[in-house]
Write an enzyme that holds these catalytic residues in place. Structure first.
Site, PDB file in Angstrom:
ATOM      1  N   CYS A  56     116.006  10.984  15.339  1.00 26.28           N
ATOM      2  CA  CYS A  56     115.078  10.036  14.722  1.00 26.28           C
ATOM      3  C   CYS A  56     114.702   8.902  15.660  1.00 26.28           C
ATOM      4  O   CYS A  56     113.836   8.088  15.329  1.00 26.28           O
ATOM      5  CB  CYS A  56     115.679   9.491  13.427  1.00 26.28           C
ATOM      6  N   ASP A  89     110.232   7.506   1.100  1.00 31.74           N
ATOM      7  CA  ASP A  89     110.818   8.620   1.838  1.00 31.74           C
ATOM      8  C   ASP A  89     110.075   9.935   1.661  1.00 31.74           C
ATOM      9  O   ASP A  89     110.172  10.824   2.506  1.00 31.74           O
ATOM     10  CB  ASP A  89     112.282   8.801   1.407  1.00 31.74           C
ATOM     11  N   ASP A 129     115.416  13.289   2.561  1.00 33.40           N
ATOM     12  CA  ASP A 129     114.323  12.555   1.924  1.00 33.40           C
ATOM     13  C   ASP A 129     114.185  12.906   0.444  1.00 33.40           C
ATOM     14  O   ASP A 129     113.818  12.061  -0.370  1.00 33.40           O
ATOM     15  CB  ASP A 129     113.007  12.844   2.644  1.00 33.40           C
ATOM     16  N   ASP A 265     116.694   6.237   2.496  1.00 29.80           N
ATOM     17  CA  ASP A 265     117.658   6.682   3.498  1.00 29.80           C
ATOM     18  C   ASP A 265     117.426   5.923   4.805  1.00 29.80           C
ATOM     19  O   ASP A 265     116.323   5.490   5.113  1.00 29.80           O
ATOM     20  CB  ASP A 265     117.672   8.202   3.702  1.00 29.80           C
TER      21      ASP A 265
END
Length: 388
Positions: A56, A89, A129, A265
């Site tokens: 990420c 998300d 997600d 998240d």
């Protein structure tokens, strides 16, 4: 629908498929339990050397993303309950019978060198997600980009097999997908889930007086950077892998709790970045008690040794104006709180009187690092970080 070639897809055998778990709190599925990699298992060909970034940490900086989305049309359809308006998300679409369909996609370049581990981490991250919205995943589609002139086909097979294993742990199939020849390795999923309207939990919903719970420890970006530079030992790798392959399935149970008001998240923008998204979407101030935030065992040590990622600095440059630090906050702590998390935990805003009981249930469900890390108060949409 484009399909991943049949000679590349590694679909789980029926015996490998887990029965979908109802939305209750239960011990983690065996597929969530990571197996530490021994030094002699390190592949000669390092996936991380084929990519300019990993996990990420590859995400566009928040400021860049805001520029890209500026001027985009808002929700034009009444059935679209959640779109791009609050940086949530996943998207949520309501069917005529009331059922909500949750749709998301996430993919990135390698954060580790082992192909199977990369596949498991990327798939676990993508499925998260749906859980963060309070939903239950039902199927996934694979997204695969491989530099086939640089990597043997077996590596792609192993990546897909790792992703399929993570999906099996979530009780869902990899039902298809799409693959292309790329300059750098890329893998991820598009995931579909469902929920009842009352189970949907957005990042917009935090209320003054709430407590904040974080379900996983922080430090993935720093650990992965140390791994790239051969400075992460086997114990550190095992710690990172155990966290990044642990499904956030507890989110489906949290969606059924009236005391839970908002969930997101924590991924590439770090704890501060995703917390700030919650603060802005909810119109409140989030106060983080830095001394209560859980970190990986060597996170502080490695940060002080210089293994902070470039993404951490980009994150701070993008949203630092929305964060207020109390006296005594070190630069190292700032770097940790902006550290990009790949397959990170959930940040939960819940009624204060229910926080201790919820934390206990989350820990019992297989998230031992879960901690109460702050509170929600009235005030401008920002993050305030205390040294205590």
């Amino acid at each position: 629908m484009d399909q991943v070639p049949a000679d590349v897809v590694a679909k789980p055998r029926p015996a490998d498929m887990a029965t979908p778990r109802p939305p209750d709190v239960a011990p983690p599925h065996p597929a969530d339990v990571a197996t530490p990699r021994r030094a002699e298992q390190t592949p000669a060909l390092r996936l991380t050397e084929l990519a300019h970034g990993g996990g990420c940490g590859c995400k566009l900086a928040p400021a860049v993303l805001q520029q890209l989305l500026a001027g985009q049309a808002g929700a034009l359809f009444p059935q679209l309950l959640v779109g791009t308006e609050t940086a949530d998300d996943a998207a949520v679409w309501q069917l005529p019978d009331g059922t909500c369909v949750i749709a998301t996609t996430d993919f990135f370049m390698p954060v580790v060198d082992d192909p199977g581990d990369f596949g498991r981490i990327a798939a676990t991250n993508a499925i998260s997600d749906v859980y963060a919205m309070g939903g239950t995943p039902i199927l996934a589609l694979a997204i695969l980009g491989m530099p086939l002139g640089k990597l043997p086909i077996e590596v792609a097979r192993d990546i897909l097999a790792g992703g399929a294993a993570a999906c099996a742990g979530a009780g869902i199939p990899v039902a298809g997908g799409h693959s292309i020849d790329t300059m750098e390795p890329i893998y991820g999923l598009a995931v579909i889930g469902t929920a009842r309207p009352e189970q949907i939990r957005r990042n917009a919903g935090a209320r003054p007086g709430d407590a904040l719970i974080l379900t996983k420890a922080i430090g993935v970006g720093i650990y992965s950077n140390a791994l790239r530079k051969d400075a992460l030992d086997a114990a550190g790798y095992a710690e990172m892998l155990a966290s990044t392959t642990l499904l956030n399935r507890v989110g489906a149970e949290l969606g059924g709790q009236a005391a839970v008001h908002a969930v997101t998240d924590v991924t590439g923008f770090g704890l501060l970045g995703h917390g700030l998204e919650m603060a802005r979407a909810s119109g409140v101030t989030l106060r983080i008690a830095s001394g209560s935030v859980p970190f990986f065992a060597r996170a502080h040590e490695l940060a002080e040794a210089g293994f902070v990622t470039g993404a951490s600095h980009r994150n701070w440059d993008s949203y630092g104006a929305g964060v207020v630090f109390s006296d005594g906050i070190s630069e190292t702590l700032r770097d940790l709180l902006t550290d990009p998390q790949t397959s990170g935990g959930l940040l939960v805003s819940c009624a204060a009187e229910a926080a201790e009981e919820l934390r206990g249930r989350i820990r019992a469900a297989g998230y031992p690092a879960a901690a109460i890390v702050g509170t929600v108060v009235e005030g401008p949409a920002r993050i305030e970080v205390d040294a205590g």
